[in-house]
Design a protein around this motif. Structure first.
Motif, PDB file in Angstrom:
ATOM      1  N   CYS A 244      -1.794  -0.501  -3.894  1.00  0.00           N
ATOM      2  CA  CYS A 244      -2.774  -1.724  -3.678  1.00  0.00           C
ATOM      3  C   CYS A 244      -3.180  -2.153  -5.094  1.00  0.00           C
ATOM      4  O   CYS A 244      -3.424  -3.472  -5.092  1.00  0.00           O
ATOM      5  CB  CYS A 244      -4.010  -1.124  -2.912  1.00  0.00           C
ATOM      6  SG  CYS A 244      -3.580  -1.046  -1.252  1.00  0.00           S
TER       7      CYS A 244
ATOM      8  N   CYS B 183       0.794  -1.218   0.009  1.00  0.00           N
ATOM      9  CA  CYS B 183       0.054   0.096  -0.060  1.00  0.00           C
ATOM     10  C   CYS B 183       0.966   1.327  -0.021  1.00  0.00           C
ATOM     11  O   CYS B 183       1.748   1.318   0.822  1.00  0.00           O
ATOM     12  CB  CYS B 183      -0.890  -0.033   1.283  1.00  0.00           C
ATOM     13  SG  CYS B 183      -2.389   1.258   1.150  1.00  0.00           S
ATOM     14  N   SER B 184       0.650   2.296  -0.996  1.00  0.00           N
ATOM     15  CA  SER B 184       1.282   3.518  -0.830  1.00  0.00           C
ATOM     16  C   SER B 184       0.942   4.280   0.099  1.00  0.00           C
ATOM     17  O   SER B 184       1.600   5.143   0.365  1.00  0.00           O
ATOM     18  CB  SER B 184       0.954   4.044  -2.094  1.00  0.00           C
ATOM     19  OG  SER B 184       0.790   3.420  -3.214  1.00  0.00           O
TER      20      SER B 184
ATOM     21  N   PRO C 145      -4.277  -1.749   4.541  1.00  0.00           N
ATOM     22  CA  PRO C 145      -4.263  -1.358   3.012  1.00  0.00           C
ATOM     23  C   PRO C 145      -5.579  -1.084   2.509  1.00  0.00           C
ATOM     24  O   PRO C 145      -6.483  -1.515   2.918  1.00  0.00           O
ATOM     25  CB  PRO C 145      -3.861  -2.651   2.552  1.00  0.00           C
ATOM     26  CG  PRO C 145      -3.435  -3.844   3.624  1.00  0.00           C
ATOM     27  CD  PRO C 145      -3.940  -3.069   4.960  1.00  0.00           C
ATOM     28  N   CYS C 146      -5.415   0.159   1.674  1.00  0.00           N
ATOM     29  CA  CYS C 146      -6.690   0.917   1.561  1.00  0.00           C
ATOM     30  C   CYS C 146      -7.590  -0.090   0.087  1.00  0.00           C
ATOM     31  O   CYS C 146      -8.733  -0.033   0.183  1.00  0.00           O
ATOM     32  CB  CYS C 146      -6.244   2.281   1.267  1.00  0.00           C
ATOM     33  SG  CYS C 146      -5.539   2.360  -0.399  1.00  0.00           S
ATOM     34  N   GLY C 147      -6.555  -0.623  -0.543  1.00  0.00           N
ATOM     35  CA  GLY C 147      -7.313  -1.438  -1.789  1.00  0.00           C
ATOM     36  C   GLY C 147      -7.552  -0.613  -2.847  1.00  0.00           C
ATOM     37  O   GLY C 147      -8.051  -0.885  -3.933  1.00  0.00           O
ATOM     38  N   GLU C 148      -7.204   0.892  -2.923  1.00  0.00           N
ATOM     39  CA  GLU C 148      -7.499   1.485  -3.975  1.00  0.00           C
ATOM     40  C   GLU C 148      -6.318   2.425  -4.337  1.00  0.00           C
ATOM     41  O   GLU C 148      -6.266   2.897  -5.692  1.00  0.00           O
ATOM     42  CB  GLU C 148      -8.513   2.834  -3.349  1.00  0.00           C
ATOM     43  CG  GLU C 148      -9.935   2.244  -3.268  1.00  0.00           C
ATOM     44  CD  GLU C 148     -10.787   3.140  -2.394  1.00  0.00           C
ATOM     45  OE1 GLU C 148     -10.355   4.266  -2.047  1.00  0.00           O
ATOM     46  OE2 GLU C 148     -12.057   2.631  -2.134  1.00  0.00           O
ATOM     47  N   CYS C 149      -5.357   2.491  -3.607  1.00  0.00           N
ATOM     48  CA  CYS C 149      -4.071   3.272  -4.124  1.00  0.00           C
ATOM     49  C   CYS C 149      -3.437   2.555  -5.388  1.00  0.00           C
ATOM     50  O   CYS C 149      -3.545   1.490  -5.372  1.00  0.00           O
ATOM     51  CB  CYS C 149      -3.162   3.624  -3.152  1.00  0.00           C
ATOM     52  SG  CYS C 149      -2.256   2.227  -2.557  1.00  0.00           S
TER      53      CYS C 149
HETATM   54 ZN   LIG Z   1      -3.344   1.283  -0.695  1.00  0.00          ZN
END
Ligand SMILES: [Zn+2]
Length: 312
Positions: free
Chosen positions: A52, A38-39, A45-49
């Protein structure tokens, strides 16, 4: 422990996951790699960056995987990483280098890897996987935080499987057959594998009554594929081991194929302990021959005939 290290920002620069396969190493590895990809927030972990998304797409530029190539991990494979690991992470917070089957590094590869371990980049995490730390050079092990993965007690694994919706008797048998390895128990419980195990159990229970024609057909069927023959013989070993337990003790709780107790108890009465020991020796001998260049069908015919005729 890894979560705490992440939370405190005190990740060790090298971890060694040790233990036989199927004890959860892959799951922990995946979760850790997902976090580190994850950035933004490595704790959740956001799952969107971009990091991810790259991880979900299976091609994260900061994740470097090394696995045995043709039986060993070679010097060139390690060298190829040296430069890239000196660079800053591109998307995530760390560059992650995963070494599967670390015990298969050649001596040259291990020496080269040791140099990287001695001078790790600031934002690099190494994760090594191996069966046991003894199989690696001490100099490498001493620079890693060792995380041993151990089998669960069968009772605990059984409870877990039941929580996942597996019927109790099946959960008990799978936990016991898998020797407490969750991954192996789940593999066994897949419909196809369980059906195969049931089929093998039925054949093993009917060995004393089996006629010659059936023996030949059985040998033909199981000799189609070396891997299947291996599975059959593994199951046969456990089955005859259970027969020996029942023939020599009153300890039904020690039986591995616990969902087949009635058949096993009836079959055990037909043998002396000496005969069962001999059967185990025959099966074990066949297994060791399997690795060589043998005619599989003739080998299985030989074993099956011996188990039906001589051992009765
Ligand atoms: Zn992320």
């Amino acid at each position: 422990m890894l979560q705490q290290a992440l939370a405190k920002g005190r990740l060790s620069h090298a971890y060694l996951f040790s233990g036989p396969e199927g004890l959860g190493q892959e799951k922990v590895l995946q979760d850790l790699v997902e976090s580190l990809s994850c950035s933004g927030n490595i704790l959740a972990p956001c799952g969107e960056c971009p990091g991810c998304r790259a991880h979900a797409g299976g091609s994260h530029p900061d994740l470097h995987l090394i696995a045995p190539d043709g039986g060993s991990i070679k010097l060139e494979q390690i060298r190829a990483l040296q430069h890239v690991l000196s660079l800053q992470p591109y998307l995530g917070s760390y560059r992650v280098c995963v070494v599967q089957g670390a015990e298969f590094m050649t001596i040259q590869a291990a020496n080269s890897f040791l140099k990287m371990l001695e001078e790790p980049g600031e934002r690099v995490v190494f994760i090594l996987l191996c069966r046991s730390p003894e199989s690696l050079p001490k100099t490498i092990v001493s620079r890693c935080q060792v995380l041993p993965f151990r089998p669960l007690a069968p009772g605990i694994l059984q409870d877990r499987l039941e929580e996942e919706g597996v019927p109790p008797e099946r959960a008990k048998a799978a936990a016991s057959l898998a020797g407490g390895r969750p991954g192996e128990a789940r593999r066994l419980l897949e419909d196809e594998n369980w059906a195969e195990r049931e089929r093998i159990s039925k054949e093993l229970a009917s060995f004393p009554e089996m006629d010659g024609i059936r023996v030949l057909a059985l040998a033909e069927e199981w000799s189609q594929d070396r891997e299947k023959a291996d599975i059959f013989l593994d199951m046969a070993l456990l089955w005859y081991r259970d027969l020996l337990v029942l023939a020599t003790t009153e300890r039904r709780d020690l039986v591995i194929n616990c969902d087949h107790l009635p058949e096993l108890a009836a079959q055990a009465k037909r043998y002396t302990p000496g005969e069962l020991l001999r059967a185990l020796g025959i099966i074990e001998g066949c297994r060791s021959k399997l690795a060589g260049n043998v005619n599989l069908r003739l080998l299985l015919e030989d074993v099956f005939f011996t188990l039906t005729k001589e051992v009765v």
